[in-house]
Design a protein around this motif. Structure first.
Motif, PDB file in Angstrom:
ATOM      1  N   LYS A   1      24.033  29.168  41.872  1.00 13.68           N
ATOM      2  CA  LYS A   1      25.347  29.533  41.553  1.00 13.68           C
ATOM      3  C   LYS A   1      26.201  29.255  40.092  1.00 13.68           C
ATOM      4  CE  LYS A   1      28.021  27.906  45.170  1.00 13.68           C
ATOM      5  NZ  LYS A   1      28.837  28.737  45.415  1.00 13.68           N
ATOM      6  N   VAL A   2      25.655  28.237  39.638  1.00 15.06           N
ATOM      7  CA  VAL A   2      26.685  28.207  38.325  1.00 15.06           C
ATOM      8  C   VAL A   2      25.417  29.425  37.032  1.00 15.06           C
ATOM      9  CG1 VAL A   2      27.006  26.119  38.409  1.00 15.06           C
ATOM     10  CG2 VAL A   2      24.884  27.062  37.081  1.00 15.06           C
ATOM     11  N   ALA A   3      24.346  30.531  37.188  1.00 14.30           N
ATOM     12  CA  ALA A   3      23.943  31.557  36.871  1.00 14.30           C
ATOM     13  C   ALA A   3      23.473  30.462  35.505  1.00 14.30           C
ATOM     14  CB  ALA A   3      25.371  32.222  35.786  1.00 14.30           C
ATOM     15  N   MET A   4      22.519  29.728  35.413  1.00 12.75           N
ATOM     16  CA  MET A   4      21.511  29.165  35.124  1.00 12.75           C
ATOM     17  C   MET A   4      19.874  29.125  35.433  1.00 12.75           C
ATOM     18  SD  MET A   4      23.696  25.693  34.025  1.00 12.75           S
ATOM     19  CE  MET A   4      25.426  25.626  32.799  1.00 12.75           C
ATOM     20  N   SER A   5      19.119  29.053  34.575  1.00 17.30           N
ATOM     21  CA  SER A   5      17.564  28.977  35.053  1.00 17.30           C
ATOM     22  C   SER A   5      17.768  28.022  35.446  1.00 17.30           C
ATOM     23  CB  SER A   5      16.862  29.320  34.108  1.00 17.30           C
ATOM     24  OG  SER A   5      16.829  28.619  33.350  1.00 17.30           O
ATOM     25  N   PRO A   6      16.630  27.082  36.395  1.00 15.80           N
ATOM     26  CA  PRO A   6      16.829  26.443  37.273  1.00 15.80           C
ATOM     27  C   PRO A   6      16.364  24.997  36.359  1.00 15.80           C
ATOM     28  CG  PRO A   6      15.614  27.871  38.671  1.00 15.80           C
ATOM     29  CD  PRO A   6      16.241  28.633  37.219  1.00 15.80           C
ATOM     30  N   ARG A   7      15.586  25.579  34.861  1.00 13.27           N
ATOM     31  CA  ARG A   7      14.702  24.968  33.946  1.00 13.27           C
ATOM     32  C   ARG A   7      16.230  23.655  33.249  1.00 13.27           C
ATOM     33  NH1 ARG A   7       9.923  24.834  29.922  1.00 13.27           N
ATOM     34  NH2 ARG A   7      10.413  23.369  28.313  1.00 13.27           N
TER      35      ARG A   7
END
Length: 298
Positions: free
Chosen positions: A215-221
């Protein structure tokens, strides 16, 4: 007779000092020898340039003395500090006075942030200290005071004071404070702040790290790192605490069955709901409702 000095900071919760004084005075009244030979003489002191102690509630307490008026070399049985104060000048004044007074006092105790002043004064060096249940957490200062009475005059007097004031002499083991987890969003705006708001409005959605990161366009890490940095909690912990807060509110304010509460708060099943309650609060949902439900339910 034991002379007890209670140092009260400005801007704190005055019921701490008032409650401690009331417990000690009740010990005076219930002592077998009565008021002819009271157990305690209580002195209230402030670090302010006047004798009025301003409480955070807007109420005021009139102290017996300003701290600089008291000779730190005068023998005292007990010094109790009921908090840390709202500014460094006040804290420094207490620490400096304690440096001089400590050798002349039989014992020194503190409530909540007062432990920080004892540490600054070097009085905790090489010692183990606790800031919970016996000397911290606001009303637990009353537990501390009862322990002091018991230490001074025995179990019977402490028990009589506790029973007369309808208090626990010793709180049951494992009791929690049931404090509210802070789920307030930070003042600054941004993707993490917006996401926090979305989480609180969508507790029944898929709130896995992978979904939230997307949702925030980031990788999980990277998302986990940024979220934890900005909020002080991992995504998983934040989601669990948000759902727990919602479930607690429903248990307090509704008569809904546990399965429905579990569904509404995002736990899915009453089994999951119970598991989290027992792990986090050491109570079942039913026991929590019994203790905290609103007396008049809509």
């Amino acid at each position: 007779m034991k002379k007890i000095l209670i140092i009260v900071p400005d801007g704190g919760m005055l019921f701490e000092a008032a409650g401690i004084a009331d417990i000690l005075m009740q010990a005076n009244r219930l002592h077998p020898e009565g008021l002819a030979r009271p157990c305690y003489r209580i002195i209230i002191a402030t670090t302010q340039p006047h004798q009025v102690i301003h409480g955070q509630s807007g109420l005021n307490l009139l102290a017996d003395y300003r701290l600089p008026e008291l000779d730190p070399r005068e023998p005292l049985d007990t010094i109790i500090i009921t908090g840390r104060g709202v500014n460094e000048l006040e804290s420094t004044a207490v620490v400096d006075w304690l440096h001089l007074a400590a050798p002349h006092a039989r014992r020194i105790a503190s409530i909540c942030g007062g432990a920080m002043l004892l540490a600054q004064a070097g009085l905790l060096d090489g010692r183990r200290a606790t800031t919970q249940w016996t000397s911290g957490g606001v009303s637990s200062g009353f537990d501390l005071t009862l322990a002091l009475v018991e230490d001074d005059y025995g179990f019977s007097l402490a028990r009589d004071v506790a029973q007369d004031m309808v208090m626990y002499l010793r709180r049951p083991g494992g009791q929690l404070q049931f404090s509210r987890y802070s789920l307030r969003q930070p003042g600054a705006t941004g993707p993490i702040s917006d996401l926090q708001g979305w989480i609180l409005q969508n507790l029944t959605a898929d709130l896995s790290v992978e979904t939230l990161a997307e949702k925030v366009a980031m990788s999980p890490r990277n998302f986990t790192r940024v979220f934890t940095r900005d909020t002080g909690a991992s995504p998983a912990r934040y989601v669990t605490e948000a759902r727990l807060a919602a479930a607690r509110q429903l248990l307090e304010q509704t008569g809904d069955p546990l399965d429905r509460i579990a569904e509404q708060s995002g736990f899915g099943s009453s089994i999951n709901l119970r598991r989290v309650f027992e792990k986090q609060l050491h109570l079942t949902p039913g026991e929590y409702r019994q203790r905290f439900h609103c007396r008049k339910m809509a």
